[in-house]
Structures are given as C-alpha cells and as structure tokens.
Design a protein around this motif. Sequence first.
Motif, PDB file in Angstrom:
ATOM      1  N   ASP A 187     -20.493 -29.342 -88.734  1.00 41.97           N
ATOM      2  CA  ASP A 187     -19.482 -29.192 -87.687  1.00 41.97           C
ATOM      3  C   ASP A 187     -18.984 -27.754 -87.609  1.00 41.97           C
ATOM      4  O   ASP A 187     -18.847 -27.186 -86.517  1.00 41.97           O
ATOM      5  CB  ASP A 187     -18.318 -30.138 -87.961  1.00 41.97           C
ATOM      6  CG  ASP A 187     -17.275 -30.109 -86.855  1.00 41.97           C
ATOM      7  OD1 ASP A 187     -17.650 -30.225 -85.674  1.00 41.97           O
ATOM      8  OD2 ASP A 187     -16.091 -29.959 -87.171  1.00 41.97           O
TER       9      ASP A 187
ATOM     10  N   ARG B 170     -19.447 -25.329 -84.296  1.00 44.05           N
ATOM     11  CA  ARG B 170     -18.285 -24.830 -83.576  1.00 44.05           C
ATOM     12  C   ARG B 170     -18.227 -23.303 -83.567  1.00 44.05           C
ATOM     13  O   ARG B 170     -17.667 -22.707 -82.638  1.00 44.05           O
ATOM     14  CB  ARG B 170     -17.004 -25.396 -84.189  1.00 44.05           C
ATOM     15  CG  ARG B 170     -16.822 -26.895 -83.952  1.00 44.05           C
ATOM     16  CD  ARG B 170     -15.607 -27.417 -84.691  1.00 44.05           C
ATOM     17  NE  ARG B 170     -15.514 -28.859 -84.643  1.00 44.05           N
ATOM     18  CZ  ARG B 170     -14.901 -29.547 -83.683  1.00 44.05           C
ATOM     19  NH1 ARG B 170     -14.325 -28.906 -82.687  1.00 44.05           N
ATOM     20  NH2 ARG B 170     -14.846 -30.870 -83.723  1.00 44.05           N
TER      21      ARG B 170
ATOM     22  N   ARG C 275     -21.972 -31.408 -76.740  1.00 48.74           N
ATOM     23  CA  ARG C 275     -21.008 -32.386 -77.224  1.00 48.74           C
ATOM     24  C   ARG C 275     -20.695 -32.206 -78.710  1.00 48.74           C
ATOM     25  O   ARG C 275     -20.850 -33.154 -79.487  1.00 48.74           O
ATOM     26  CB  ARG C 275     -21.538 -33.793 -76.974  1.00 48.74           C
ATOM     27  CG  ARG C 275     -22.898 -34.040 -77.525  1.00 48.74           C
ATOM     28  CD  ARG C 275     -23.509 -35.379 -77.124  1.00 48.74           C
ATOM     29  NE  ARG C 275     -24.588 -35.702 -78.038  1.00 48.74           N
ATOM     30  CZ  ARG C 275     -24.490 -36.612 -79.007  1.00 48.74           C
ATOM     31  NH1 ARG C 275     -23.391 -37.293 -79.183  1.00 48.74           N
ATOM     32  NH2 ARG C 275     -25.510 -36.837 -79.809  1.00 48.74           N
ATOM     33  N   PRO C 276     -20.278 -31.026 -79.132  1.00 49.09           N
ATOM     34  CA  PRO C 276     -20.025 -30.808 -80.566  1.00 49.09           C
ATOM     35  C   PRO C 276     -18.982 -31.751 -81.145  1.00 49.09           C
ATOM     36  O   PRO C 276     -19.117 -32.225 -82.273  1.00 49.09           O
ATOM     37  CB  PRO C 276     -19.562 -29.347 -80.635  1.00 49.09           C
ATOM     38  CG  PRO C 276     -19.081 -29.026 -79.260  1.00 49.09           C
ATOM     39  CD  PRO C 276     -19.945 -29.829 -78.339  1.00 49.09           C
ATOM     40  N   VAL C 277     -17.909 -32.025 -80.394  1.00 56.51           N
ATOM     41  CA  VAL C 277     -16.874 -32.919 -80.889  1.00 56.51           C
ATOM     42  C   VAL C 277     -17.420 -34.326 -81.039  1.00 56.51           C
ATOM     43  O   VAL C 277     -17.189 -35.008 -82.045  1.00 56.51           O
ATOM     44  CB  VAL C 277     -15.650 -32.914 -79.949  1.00 56.51           C
ATOM     45  CG1 VAL C 277     -14.623 -33.944 -80.410  1.00 56.51           C
ATOM     46  CG2 VAL C 277     -15.022 -31.525 -79.901  1.00 56.51           C
ATOM     47  N   ARG C 278     -18.176 -34.768 -80.049  1.00 50.66           N
ATOM     48  CA  ARG C 278     -18.745 -36.117 -80.088  1.00 50.66           C
ATOM     49  C   ARG C 278     -19.716 -36.266 -81.258  1.00 50.66           C
ATOM     50  O   ARG C 278     -19.712 -37.299 -81.949  1.00 50.66           O
ATOM     51  CB  ARG C 278     -19.470 -36.410 -78.768  1.00 50.66           C
ATOM     52  CG  ARG C 278     -20.090 -37.791 -78.680  1.00 50.66           C
ATOM     53  CD  ARG C 278     -19.032 -38.856 -78.467  1.00 50.66           C
ATOM     54  NE  ARG C 278     -18.341 -38.656 -77.203  1.00 50.66           N
ATOM     55  CZ  ARG C 278     -18.822 -39.068 -76.025  1.00 50.66           C
ATOM     56  NH1 ARG C 278     -19.979 -39.699 -75.957  1.00 50.66           N
ATOM     57  NH2 ARG C 278     -18.131 -38.863 -74.926  1.00 50.66           N
TER      58      ARG C 278
ATOM     59  N   ASP D  97     -19.693 -34.702 -84.129  1.00 52.03           N
ATOM     60  CA  ASP D  97     -18.944 -34.811 -85.380  1.00 52.03           C
ATOM     61  C   ASP D  97     -18.288 -36.182 -85.496  1.00 52.03           C
ATOM     62  O   ASP D  97     -18.277 -36.782 -86.578  1.00 52.03           O
ATOM     63  CB  ASP D  97     -17.883 -33.710 -85.460  1.00 52.03           C
ATOM     64  CG  ASP D  97     -17.181 -33.686 -86.801  1.00 52.03           C
ATOM     65  OD1 ASP D  97     -17.875 -33.536 -87.832  1.00 52.03           O
ATOM     66  OD2 ASP D  97     -15.956 -33.822 -86.832  1.00 52.03           O
ATOM     67  N   GLU D  98     -17.762 -36.693 -84.406  1.00 47.45           N
ATOM     68  CA  GLU D  98     -17.140 -38.021 -84.436  1.00 47.45           C
ATOM     69  C   GLU D  98     -18.169 -39.089 -84.822  1.00 47.45           C
ATOM     70  O   GLU D  98     -17.868 -40.015 -85.585  1.00 47.45           O
ATOM     71  CB  GLU D  98     -16.547 -38.354 -83.073  1.00 47.45           C
ATOM     72  CG  GLU D  98     -15.297 -37.536 -82.729  1.00 47.45           C
ATOM     73  CD  GLU D  98     -14.815 -37.780 -81.312  1.00 47.45           C
ATOM     74  OE1 GLU D  98     -15.559 -38.443 -80.545  1.00 47.45           O
ATOM     75  OE2 GLU D  98     -13.711 -37.328 -80.972  1.00 47.45           O
TER      76      GLU D  98
ATOM     77  N   ARG E 153     -18.802 -38.938 -88.496  1.00 49.51           N
ATOM     78  CA  ARG E 153     -17.683 -39.508 -89.265  1.00 49.51           C
ATOM     79  C   ARG E 153     -17.706 -41.027 -89.225  1.00 49.51           C
ATOM     80  O   ARG E 153     -17.329 -41.690 -90.203  1.00 49.51           O
ATOM     81  CB  ARG E 153     -16.343 -38.992 -88.732  1.00 49.51           C
ATOM     82  CG  ARG E 153     -16.213 -37.488 -88.678  1.00 49.51           C
ATOM     83  CD  ARG E 153     -16.315 -36.807 -90.034  1.00 49.51           C
ATOM     84  NE  ARG E 153     -16.489 -35.366 -89.866  1.00 49.51           N
ATOM     85  CZ  ARG E 153     -16.435 -34.484 -90.849  1.00 49.51           C
ATOM     86  NH1 ARG E 153     -16.221 -34.884 -92.084  1.00 49.51           N
ATOM     87  NH2 ARG E 153     -16.615 -33.199 -90.621  1.00 49.51           N
TER      88      ARG E 153
END
Length: 211
Positions: A111, A115, A166-169, A171-172, A175
């Motif tokens: 991540d 980012r 979709r970097p946030v997606r 990582d989600e 997780r």
Amino acid sequence: MDVYEEVRGLIVLGTYPAGRPVTELELCERLGVSRTPVREALRRLESDGLVRAARRGVTVVELDAKALRNAYLVRASLEALTAELAACRQREGELSPASLARLVEHADLADQATRQGDLVAGVRHNRAFHQYIGTLADNPAALEVLERIWDQITVSTRASLTAPARPVRVDEEHRRVIDAITRGDPQKAAAHAREHVLATMSVLTDQGEET
C-alpha cells in the motif's frame, strides 16, 4: 550458479521484456556459462510458459487477451484455495502471531509503495503479499503453480504498467483477506481472495492497467 533462476530473473524483472528475442549465445556470454545449462534453462522456461521457440533461440512470451484472462481465472481459483487453507490453519492454531503480523507488513508495504507512486516496488510487494498467503497455506503444489502464473502475468502486463486506478480499493481488499484469515474463517477468506483477483483482472481488461 542456477542458470534457470538467472534467466528467469532476467525475464520476470524486465531485462528481457515480452516479445524480446533471446539467443543461447547471448545468454552464454552474459552469464559466462556453456550452452548446455542455458539450453536446459530455456527448455524449463518454455515449459513455464515464459518463452517460446523461435528461429534463433527463443522469444519472451506475451499472453494475448484471452490467455491473460485465463491465467487470471486460474490465479483466482488458486488464491482462493491458499487463503482458505491459511484460514483453516489459523482456526486450528497452526499459525503464529508473528506470521500474521508478517502478512500485515506485506500489505502495508504494498500500500505504501503504491500510494507513493513507486509502481515497480508496489507490484513486488503486492506479489510478496500473495506469495506469503501461499506460504501460510502450506501447500507447495499450489504455490508452485501460482508462481508460474504470476511470472506469466508479470511479464505480459509490464508494458502497460501505470498508476493503479483503485489503490484504496486494492488495500481494502487485502485487509478483508487478512481479516478472514486472522479470524480463521476459510469461506470468507476464499471468497475475498477470489473477488480481489477477479477485480484486478477486470481493471486490467477494461483499462489496461496493473493494480
């Protein structure tokens, strides 16, 4: 020197990109070895799907759209399996807290690199994250096949490597897989792992991006 691993590294790390012709003589001179181990290495790499025989030597393989999609579908099934097995081992008390912390660390590094825009490091850490789940699954056969598929995908998508959409997606999704494994929930772990790989495949297919 393991000539097979040396040549494989040259291909997977991009020194010899997809579509690049490579001769035995070139490799012999580069590695300082005779033709026999180079020839054997190229045979193994052809079996791995990384090169194909050409008029002079070999050419690094680039999967077409259909073959790439098929590779992702196999990867999705196998990563669902390894996540499921890892969760089963956690449920049985076979995974140490340190191993779970290491899995989180791999996700953190992936991540962070993504980012920061370090795409090469992001891909490397992302692969390490998935590989470690395979290690936690303790199924060498599945991990071996996954390694080969990862190599093929890496080589075939490097040219289109761009900042992920979709970097946030991503990582989600990582997780969620970690959470299911940590809770010892095999069904959820398998489902989240499969969904993550298929989502990555869809982005790559639709936008030509590696995430």
